[in-house]
Design a protein around this motif. Structure first.
Motif, PDB file in Angstrom:
ATOM      1  N   ARG A 176       0.828  -1.208   0.000  1.00 53.73           N
ATOM      2  CA  ARG A 176       0.000   0.000   0.000  1.00 53.73           C
ATOM      3  C   ARG A 176       0.864   1.260   0.000  1.00 53.73           C
ATOM      4  O   ARG A 176       0.529   2.236  -0.675  1.00 53.73           O
ATOM      5  N   ARG A 177       1.958   1.213   0.730  1.00 56.76           N
ATOM      6  CA  ARG A 177       2.831   2.393   0.753  1.00 56.76           C
ATOM      7  C   ARG A 177       3.450   2.675  -0.608  1.00 56.76           C
ATOM      8  O   ARG A 177       3.679   3.827  -0.971  1.00 56.76           O
ATOM      9  N   GLN A 178       3.720   1.638  -1.366  1.00 52.42           N
ATOM     10  CA  GLN A 178       4.426   1.786  -2.631  1.00 52.42           C
ATOM     11  C   GLN A 178       3.507   1.726  -3.853  1.00 52.42           C
ATOM     12  O   GLN A 178       3.972   1.784  -4.992  1.00 52.42           O
ATOM     13  N   ALA A 179       2.188   1.628  -3.630  1.00 55.21           N
ATOM     14  CA  ALA A 179       1.254   1.416  -4.744  1.00 55.21           C
ATOM     15  C   ALA A 179       1.312   2.522  -5.794  1.00 55.21           C
ATOM     16  O   ALA A 179       1.096   2.272  -6.982  1.00 55.21           O
ATOM     17  N   VAL A 187       4.467   1.310 -14.551  1.00 54.45           N
ATOM     18  CA  VAL A 187       4.407  -0.033 -15.135  1.00 54.45           C
ATOM     19  C   VAL A 187       3.614   0.011 -16.440  1.00 54.45           C
ATOM     20  O   VAL A 187       2.580   0.666 -16.537  1.00 54.45           O
ATOM     21  N   ALA A 188       4.099  -0.690 -17.447  1.00 54.93           N
ATOM     22  CA  ALA A 188       3.429  -0.723 -18.754  1.00 54.93           C
ATOM     23  C   ALA A 188       2.008  -1.250 -18.618  1.00 54.93           C
ATOM     24  O   ALA A 188       1.734  -2.171 -17.835  1.00 54.93           O
ATOM     25  N   ALA A 189       1.103  -0.659 -19.390  1.00 52.84           N
ATOM     26  CA  ALA A 189      -0.312  -1.019 -19.312  1.00 52.84           C
ATOM     27  C   ALA A 189      -0.533  -2.503 -19.565  1.00 52.84           C
ATOM     28  O   ALA A 189      -1.371  -3.143 -18.910  1.00 52.84           O
ATOM     29  N   GLU A 190       0.224  -3.066 -20.500  1.00 45.89           N
ATOM     30  CA  GLU A 190       0.044  -4.487 -20.813  1.00 45.89           C
ATOM     31  C   GLU A 190       0.379  -5.372 -19.614  1.00 45.89           C
ATOM     32  O   GLU A 190      -0.288  -6.393 -19.382  1.00 45.89           O
ATOM     33  N   ALA A 195      -8.631  -3.906  -2.438  1.00 49.39           N
ATOM     34  CA  ALA A 195      -9.407  -2.968  -3.250  1.00 49.39           C
ATOM     35  C   ALA A 195      -8.653  -1.660  -3.443  1.00 49.39           C
ATOM     36  O   ALA A 195      -8.634  -1.087  -4.542  1.00 49.39           O
ATOM     37  N   ASP A 196      -8.000  -1.160  -2.374  1.00 48.95           N
ATOM     38  CA  ASP A 196      -7.285   0.113  -2.487  1.00 48.95           C
ATOM     39  C   ASP A 196      -6.109   0.019  -3.452  1.00 48.95           C
ATOM     40  O   ASP A 196      -5.817   0.972  -4.187  1.00 48.95           O
ATOM     41  N   VAL A 197      -5.436  -1.125  -3.482  1.00 51.30           N
ATOM     42  CA  VAL A 197      -4.331  -1.309  -4.422  1.00 51.30           C
ATOM     43  C   VAL A 197      -4.866  -1.340  -5.857  1.00 51.30           C
ATOM     44  O   VAL A 197      -4.311  -0.712  -6.764  1.00 51.30           O
ATOM     45  N   ILE A 198      -5.958  -2.064  -6.067  1.00 53.95           N
ATOM     46  CA  ILE A 198      -6.552  -2.136  -7.397  1.00 53.95           C
ATOM     47  C   ILE A 198      -7.045  -0.762  -7.833  1.00 53.95           C
ATOM     48  O   ILE A 198      -6.926  -0.374  -9.002  1.00 53.95           O
ATOM     49  N   GLY A 199      -7.570  -0.005  -6.883  1.00 56.95           N
ATOM     50  CA  GLY A 199      -8.020   1.347  -7.203  1.00 56.95           C
ATOM     51  C   GLY A 199      -6.902   2.259  -7.666  1.00 56.95           C
ATOM     52  O   GLY A 199      -7.146   3.240  -8.371  1.00 56.95           O
ATOM     53  N   THR A 200      -5.675   1.943  -7.305  1.00 55.60           N
ATOM     54  CA  THR A 200      -4.543   2.753  -7.753  1.00 55.60           C
ATOM     55  C   THR A 200      -4.358   2.658  -9.262  1.00 55.60           C
ATOM     56  O   THR A 200      -4.034   3.652  -9.927  1.00 55.60           O
ATOM     57  N   VAL A 201      -4.567   1.466  -9.820  1.00 52.92           N
ATOM     58  CA  VAL A 201      -4.399   1.292 -11.275  1.00 52.92           C
ATOM     59  C   VAL A 201      -5.726   1.384 -12.020  1.00 52.92           C
ATOM     60  O   VAL A 201      -5.742   1.579 -13.232  1.00 52.92           O
ATOM     61  N   LEU A 202      -6.836   1.231 -11.297  1.00 51.14           N
ATOM     62  CA  LEU A 202      -8.165   1.378 -11.898  1.00 51.14           C
ATOM     63  C   LEU A 202      -8.951   2.416 -11.078  1.00 51.14           C
ATOM     64  O   LEU A 202      -9.942   2.087 -10.412  1.00 51.14           O
ATOM     65  N   PRO A 203      -8.536   3.676 -11.113  1.00 53.61           N
ATOM     66  CA  PRO A 203      -9.187   4.683 -10.266  1.00 53.61           C
ATOM     67  C   PRO A 203     -10.663   4.878 -10.589  1.00 53.61           C
ATOM     68  O   PRO A 203     -11.425   5.346  -9.730  1.00 53.61           O
ATOM     69  N   GLU A 204     -11.073   4.497 -11.795  1.00 54.92           N
ATOM     70  CA  GLU A 204     -12.489   4.614 -12.152  1.00 54.92           C
ATOM     71  C   GLU A 204     -13.378   3.755 -11.265  1.00 54.92           C
ATOM     72  O   GLU A 204     -14.588   3.995 -11.170  1.00 54.92           O
ATOM     73  N   SER A 206     -21.748   2.235 -17.280  1.00 59.76           N
ATOM     74  CA  SER A 206     -20.740   1.205 -17.016  1.00 59.76           C
ATOM     75  C   SER A 206     -19.960   0.896 -18.290  1.00 59.76           C
ATOM     76  O   SER A 206     -18.737   0.718 -18.257  1.00 59.76           O
ATOM     77  N   ARG A 207     -20.657   0.838 -19.404  1.00 61.31           N
ATOM     78  CA  ARG A 207     -19.982   0.567 -20.680  1.00 61.31           C
ATOM     79  C   ARG A 207     -18.986   1.667 -21.015  1.00 61.31           C
ATOM     80  O   ARG A 207     -17.867   1.393 -21.460  1.00 61.31           O
ATOM     81  N   GLU A 208     -19.385   2.915 -20.779  1.00 58.40           N
ATOM     82  CA  GLU A 208     -18.495   4.044 -21.088  1.00 58.40           C
ATOM     83  C   GLU A 208     -17.232   3.993 -20.229  1.00 58.40           C
ATOM     84  O   GLU A 208     -16.118   4.206 -20.721  1.00 58.40           O
ATOM     85  N   ILE A 209     -17.409   3.708 -18.944  1.00 63.40           N
ATOM     86  CA  ILE A 209     -16.255   3.605 -18.044  1.00 63.40           C
ATOM     87  C   ILE A 209     -15.381   2.419 -18.444  1.00 63.40           C
ATOM     88  O   ILE A 209     -14.147   2.521 -18.497  1.00 63.40           O
ATOM     89  N   ALA A 210     -16.024   1.284 -18.706  1.00 69.82           N
ATOM     90  CA  ALA A 210     -15.281   0.079 -19.093  1.00 69.82           C
ATOM     91  C   ALA A 210     -14.477   0.328 -20.359  1.00 69.82           C
ATOM     92  O   ALA A 210     -13.326  -0.124 -20.475  1.00 69.82           O
ATOM     93  N   GLU A 211     -15.054   1.050 -21.303  1.00 75.09           N
ATOM     94  CA  GLU A 211     -14.339   1.299 -22.556  1.00 75.09           C
ATOM     95  C   GLU A 211     -13.064   2.097 -22.306  1.00 75.09           C
ATOM     96  O   GLU A 211     -12.017   1.820 -22.906  1.00 75.09           O
ATOM     97  N   ARG A 212     -13.115   3.070 -21.417  1.00 75.02           N
ATOM     98  CA  ARG A 212     -11.914   3.854 -21.100  1.00 75.02           C
ATOM     99  C   ARG A 212     -10.847   2.960 -20.476  1.00 75.02           C
ATOM    100  O   ARG A 212      -9.661   3.050 -20.811  1.00 75.02           O
ATOM    101  N   ILE A 213     -11.262   2.085 -19.563  1.00 75.66           N
ATOM    102  CA  ILE A 213     -10.309   1.194 -18.896  1.00 75.66           C
ATOM    103  C   ILE A 213      -9.689   0.220 -19.893  1.00 75.66           C
ATOM    104  O   ILE A 213      -8.464   0.034 -19.923  1.00 75.66           O
ATOM    105  N   LEU A 214     -10.510  -0.401 -20.705  1.00 76.34           N
ATOM    106  CA  LEU A 214     -10.020  -1.395 -21.660  1.00 76.34           C
ATOM    107  C   LEU A 214      -9.088  -0.770 -22.689  1.00 76.34           C
ATOM    108  O   LEU A 214      -8.092  -1.381 -23.092  1.00 76.34           O
ATOM    109  N   ARG A 215      -9.396   0.454 -23.104  1.00 79.10           N
ATOM    110  CA  ARG A 215      -8.520   1.133 -24.061  1.00 79.10           C
ATOM    111  C   ARG A 215      -7.175   1.451 -23.409  1.00 79.10           C
ATOM    112  O   ARG A 215      -6.123   1.254 -24.012  1.00 79.10           O
ATOM    113  N   ARG A 216      -7.220   1.929 -22.170  1.00 81.54           N
ATOM    114  CA  ARG A 216      -5.969   2.281 -21.491  1.00 81.54           C
ATOM    115  C   ARG A 216      -5.087   1.062 -21.261  1.00 81.54           C
ATOM    116  O   ARG A 216      -3.868   1.130 -21.371  1.00 81.54           O
ATOM    117  N   LEU A 217      -5.719  -0.078 -20.942  1.00 83.89           N
ATOM    118  CA  LEU A 217      -4.962  -1.301 -20.686  1.00 83.89           C
ATOM    119  C   LEU A 217      -4.658  -2.078 -21.967  1.00 83.89           C
ATOM    120  O   LEU A 217      -4.104  -3.172 -21.907  1.00 83.89           O
TER     121      LEU A 217
END
Length: 444
Positions: free
Chosen positions: A182-185, A191-194, A217-226, A293-304
């Motif tokens: 958590r301290r280093q998240a 880190v590369a998106a892939e 959840a907090d760690v995942i929220g760091t890379v998926l803030p949406e 949800s689709r709009e948010i998911a599309e942003r995440i999937l494109r970024r990753l």
């Protein structure tokens, strides 16, 4: 443990040349816990040029020689063989600036991430375990080697790797290691998106995904803030026992561990917080959330950087997860015609997972099983579900006097009529129906 023959031969060949060699890392960990390793990695005192000399004439890949790695191609599969090494500084927080070759296996193990992966094994010398990895493996504990902050500062991806291991193996992350994650998240932004995508996919597909998603959840929220608005978002609805995040985490674990299905389940309700309203009775509603949800998911999937195929599949499932599949054969045929059997079955899986994740109405799953029975019956009847299955084609319609877009429109009308059982799928019946439709339009 027992080395497979191709690995044992490579160890023997290196040691006959005077170079100490061990099986190392994940293959040792998996063998000790009774699982079959996916691959075998070796670590040796031989330097790159010495490995090349030992395996002169063999089939090798030398792409990793800069960091001391050679891949030996054998009939039993590829073997990755790496020189004992100590890593230099990690300026980019992901890769060592350089490596220093060493002569002792213990020095090599000290650079690794977790104790359960910092073990080596030799057919005669047995287990080399300087950091207590075997004990941690037996106790189901994931612990960083040495200073956990230093390990995650060296390579931030190790943070997500810990989440993946927790999900896959059901291990408890040792408290100091979890605190350092958590301290280093914040370092995960380098880190590369892939790589983020692959580690998250591994975590989502683990047997203990719900536990890992809830704990980190907090760690995942760091890379998926949406997704952060989902955390603690109460649903205040008789159809839901859990908040949005816990519902999603529970639903993830209820679908087959197919990446597209697990990602769809994670993202299916991510638009709910933005859509939440509460009526005068204190009941929560989430009107229009599948679209958001689709709009948010599309942003995440494109970024990753998901593939186009996976993106289309996931977005369809997110957008349509709340739509009925059909409680009559007619409706099932219509839905099948629009999305096809594969996506229909995907949606069945998603809707079952969603229903179980609600924790309130188990009868919903029973209804979905009835829908599945209808689907199987429709498919078994070899019903006409697409334009290609119609007993007439465009040439037949043109022969009636139609041309241009009107041909396609008539074919679609005919398919709808067949789906609704208004006309049989025979050439004679379809042409008669088409003539009737043309006459009706002419009269108008």
């Amino acid at each position: 443990m027992r080395l497979p023959e191709h690995a044992a031969r490579a160890v023997a060949r290196l040691e006959a040349a005077g170079f100490e060699t061990w099986a190392v890392g994940g293959c040792v960990r998996d063998s000790l816990r009774g699982a079959a390793p996916h691959d075998w990695d070796l670590c040796t005192a031989a330097r790159p040029e010495e490995m090349q000399a030992v395996f002169a004439g063999a089939r090798v890949l030398e792409t990793g020689l800069k960091h001391g790695t050679l891949t030996l191609l054998t009939d039993g599969g590829p073997l990755e063989i790496t020189t004992f090494r100590a890593d230099g500084a990690y300026s980019d927080g992901r890769h060592p600036d350089g490596v220093r070759f060493v002569r002792r296996i213990e020095a090599d193990l000290a650079r690794r991430d977790f104790t359960v992966g910092a073990m080596a094994w030799h057919p005669q010398r047995g287990l080399c375990d300087p950091f207590g990895g075997e004990t941690d493996l037996q106790n189901g504990v994931l612990r960083a080697v040495g200073d956990p902050d230093a390990r995650f500062q060296e390579d931030a991806l190790r943070i997500l790797r810990a989440v993946r291991f927790a999900s896959k193996l059901g291990f408890t992350v040792e408290p100091e290691t979890a605190a350092a994650m958590r301290r280093q998240a914040a370092r995960l932004d380098c880190v590369a998106a892939e790589r983020v995508r692959e580690e998250l996919t591994g975590a989502l597909c683990g047997r203990f995904a719900r536990r890992a998603l809830m704990e980190f959840a907090d760690v995942i929220g760091t890379v998926l803030p949406e997704l952060e608005p989902m955390f603690g978002c109460a649903q205040q609805n008789p159809h839901h026992l859990y908040d949005v995040w816990e519902h999603s985490a529970r639903a993830v674990e209820q679908v087959p561990n197919i990446p597209a299905l697990r990602w769809s389940m994670l993202l299916h309700d991510c638009g709910k917080p933005a859509c939440k309203t509460v009526d005068e009775n204190g009941v929560g509603h989430f009107y229009g959330h599948p679209k958001v949800s689709r709009e948010i998911a599309e942003r995440i999937l494109r970024r990753l950087r998901f593939s186009g195929e996976d993106t289309a599949r996931i977005l369809l499932l997110v957008e349509q997860h709340d739509r009925p599949l059909g409680d009559t054969d007619k409706l099932v045929r219509r839905r099948l015609s629009r999305i096809g059997e594969a996506r229909f079955r995907d949606l069945l899986a998603i809707k079952k997972g969603d229903a179980v994740g609600q924790g309130t109405h188990p009868d919903n799953v029973a209804q979905l099983c009835i829908t599945e029975t209808r689907l199987n019956a429709v498919l078994a009847a070899d019903a006409c579900l697409s334009l290609r299955q119609l007993a007439v084609d465009g040439n037949d319609i043109q022969a009636l006097g139609l041309s241009g877009p009107a041909v396609g429109a008539m074919l679609r009308d005919l398919l709808d009529a067949v789906l609704d059982e208004q006309v049989e799928n025979t050439r004679k019946a379809l042409l008669a129906y088409a003539r009737t439709r043309m006459e009706e339009r002419h009269d108008k």
